[in-house]
Design an enzyme around this catalytic site. Structure first.
Site, PDB file in Angstrom:
ATOM      1  N   ASN A   9      21.419  15.957  22.576  1.00  0.00           N
ATOM      2  CA  ASN A   9      21.513  14.953  21.516  1.00  0.00           C
ATOM      3  C   ASN A   9      20.428  13.919  21.815  1.00  0.00           C
ATOM      4  O   ASN A   9      20.602  13.083  22.688  1.00  0.00           O
ATOM      5  CB  ASN A   9      22.907  14.310  21.534  1.00  0.00           C
ATOM      6  CG  ASN A   9      23.007  13.130  20.576  1.00  0.00           C
ATOM      7  OD1 ASN A   9      22.117  12.927  19.750  1.00  0.00           O
ATOM      8  ND2 ASN A   9      24.092  12.372  20.688  1.00  0.00           N
ATOM      9  N   LYS A  11      19.431  11.520  20.078  1.00  0.00           N
ATOM     10  CA  LYS A  11      19.674  10.191  19.491  1.00  0.00           C
ATOM     11  C   LYS A  11      18.385   9.708  18.818  1.00  0.00           C
ATOM     12  O   LYS A  11      17.621  10.533  18.323  1.00  0.00           O
ATOM     13  CB  LYS A  11      20.201   9.227  20.544  1.00  0.00           C
ATOM     14  CG  LYS A  11      21.391   9.831  21.304  1.00  0.00           C
ATOM     15  CD  LYS A  11      22.168   8.856  22.100  1.00  0.00           C
ATOM     16  CE  LYS A  11      23.299   9.602  22.812  1.00  0.00           C
ATOM     17  NZ  LYS A  11      24.268   8.707  23.421  1.00  0.00           N
ATOM     18  N   HIS A  94      29.883  11.386  15.889  1.00  0.00           N
ATOM     19  CA  HIS A  94      29.528  10.818  17.193  1.00  0.00           C
ATOM     20  C   HIS A  94      30.051   9.383  17.275  1.00  0.00           C
ATOM     21  O   HIS A  94      30.066   8.662  16.276  1.00  0.00           O
ATOM     22  CB  HIS A  94      28.004  10.850  17.376  1.00  0.00           C
ATOM     23  CG  HIS A  94      27.595  10.517  18.779  1.00  0.00           C
ATOM     24  ND1 HIS A  94      27.540   9.222  19.243  1.00  0.00           N
ATOM     25  CD2 HIS A  94      27.282  11.316  19.833  1.00  0.00           C
ATOM     26  CE1 HIS A  94      27.191   9.235  20.519  1.00  0.00           C
ATOM     27  NE2 HIS A  94      27.032  10.496  20.902  1.00  0.00           N
ATOM     28  N   GLU A  96      28.773   6.779  18.270  1.00  0.00           N
ATOM     29  CA  GLU A  96      27.826   5.748  17.819  1.00  0.00           C
ATOM     30  C   GLU A  96      27.850   5.630  16.293  1.00  0.00           C
ATOM     31  O   GLU A  96      27.666   4.546  15.752  1.00  0.00           O
ATOM     32  CB  GLU A  96      26.413   6.066  18.353  1.00  0.00           C
ATOM     33  CG  GLU A  96      26.331   5.772  19.850  1.00  0.00           C
ATOM     34  CD  GLU A  96      25.378   6.643  20.640  1.00  0.00           C
ATOM     35  OE1 GLU A  96      24.487   7.288  20.057  1.00  0.00           O
ATOM     36  OE2 GLU A  96      25.527   6.670  21.884  1.00  0.00           O
ATOM     37  N   GLU A 166      33.859  13.482  24.035  1.00  0.00           N
ATOM     38  CA  GLU A 166      32.947  12.496  24.614  1.00  0.00           C
ATOM     39  C   GLU A 166      33.691  11.173  24.814  1.00  0.00           C
ATOM     40  O   GLU A 166      33.782  10.367  23.872  1.00  0.00           O
ATOM     41  CB  GLU A 166      31.746  12.267  23.686  1.00  0.00           C
ATOM     42  CG  GLU A 166      30.890  13.503  23.486  1.00  0.00           C
ATOM     43  CD  GLU A 166      29.448  13.124  23.136  1.00  0.00           C
ATOM     44  OE1 GLU A 166      28.551  13.651  23.795  1.00  0.00           O
ATOM     45  OE2 GLU A 166      29.236  12.308  22.233  1.00  0.00           O
ATOM     46  N   GLY A 172      26.201   7.308  28.196  1.00  0.00           N
ATOM     47  CA  GLY A 172      25.041   6.499  28.550  1.00  0.00           C
ATOM     48  C   GLY A 172      25.307   5.477  29.635  1.00  0.00           C
ATOM     49  O   GLY A 172      24.504   4.586  29.882  1.00  0.00           O
ATOM     50  N   SER A 211      27.302  11.258  30.065  1.00  0.00           N
ATOM     51  CA  SER A 211      26.632  11.220  31.370  1.00  0.00           C
ATOM     52  C   SER A 211      26.701  12.554  32.111  1.00  0.00           C
ATOM     53  O   SER A 211      26.840  12.578  33.333  1.00  0.00           O
ATOM     54  CB  SER A 211      27.181  10.079  32.239  1.00  0.00           C
ATOM     55  OG  SER A 211      26.958   8.835  31.598  1.00  0.00           O
TER      56      SER A 211
END
Ligand code: PGA
Length: 248
Positions: A9, A11, A94, A96, A166, A172, A211
């Protein structure tokens, strides 16, 4: 046997020049991968992926898809546009997108349905925040998120998705769920799939994301219900991404 998938991904990262180096590195270093490999990239770079990855086993796709088929939706990218560029996958839901773009469970379900109906494979993301984990709401959160998608799809359509667990607190941050923590949630997600369709529980890969790095991938991927990874930061360096692929 369930297929394994390592998906990058990217991003909102990349440039034509940087992507060329990364894609060449992945392509040339792949060897005989025993799992499926894909990169989910910003929409403007889909054509570059199609050209750079043609004839290789690496697949590509987007990071979001519109719930609409076409029309006056400025800024949106449709499923058919992703398909025009040879995409196989698209990430939906996701964290985000859920937090910065206020996507709720119903919208994520509508996106998953749109993707499957068009012939794309949605990578449906679920995961709890740190606060939800600390309040003992991990199970209820991921169940609610997955159930919304399962309710929108037919039994047959559910066999054509990928799920990604996730934990938001691990994305991250360098903090990874322990293999045991991740396995517990993956097992729960597997049993929800099974309630909808035993066939889906058999074939739908459940990826771990948050991560995942070369040094922790092998132990996570050794868990019985962890069928691959959705890789953020480590997917931006060919050597790191390749070493996770090798761990699969
Ligand atoms: P990360 O991101 O690997 O950088 O934690 C994973 C993701 O957000 O998909």
């Amino acid at each position: 046997m369930r297929r394994k998938l390592i998906a990058g991904n990217w991003k909102m990262n990349g440039s034509l020049a940087a992507n060329a180096v990364l894609l060449t590195g992945i392509r040339s270093g792949m060897g005989e991968a025993r799992c499926e490999v894909a990169v989910c990239v910003p929409a403007p770079y889909l054509a570059q992926c199609r050209d750079a990855l043609a004839g290789s086993p690496v697949r590509w796709g987007g990071q979001d898809v519109s719930v609409h088929e076409s029309g006056a939706y400025t800024g949106e990218v449709s499923a058919s546009m992703l398909l025009d560029f040879g995409s196989r996958y698209v990430i939906v839901g996701h964290s985000e997108r859920r937090s910065y773009h206020r996507e709720d469970d119903d919208m994520v379900a509508a996106k998953a349905l749109r993707a499957v109906a068009a012939g794309l494979v949605p990578i449906v993301c679920v995961g709890e925040t740190l606060q939800e984990r600390e309040q003992g709401q991990t199970e209820s959160t991921v169940t609610r998120q997955l159930d919304a998608v399962l309710a929108a799809l037919s039994v047959e359509q559910v066999t054509r998705i990928v799920v990604a667990y996730e934990p938001v607190w691990a994305i991250g941050t360098g903090k990874t769920a322990t293999p045991e923590m991740a396995q517990e949630v993956h097992g729960l997600l597997r049993s929800r799939l099974n309630q909808k369709s035993p066939a889906a529980a058999e074939v739908v890969p459940i990826l771990y994301g948050g991560s995942m790095k070369p040094d922790n991938a092998a132990e996570l991927l050794a868990m019985p219900d962890i069928d691959g990874g959705l890789i953020g930061g480590a997917a931006l360096k060919a050597l790191d991404f390749l070493s996770i692929i090798r761990a699969c």
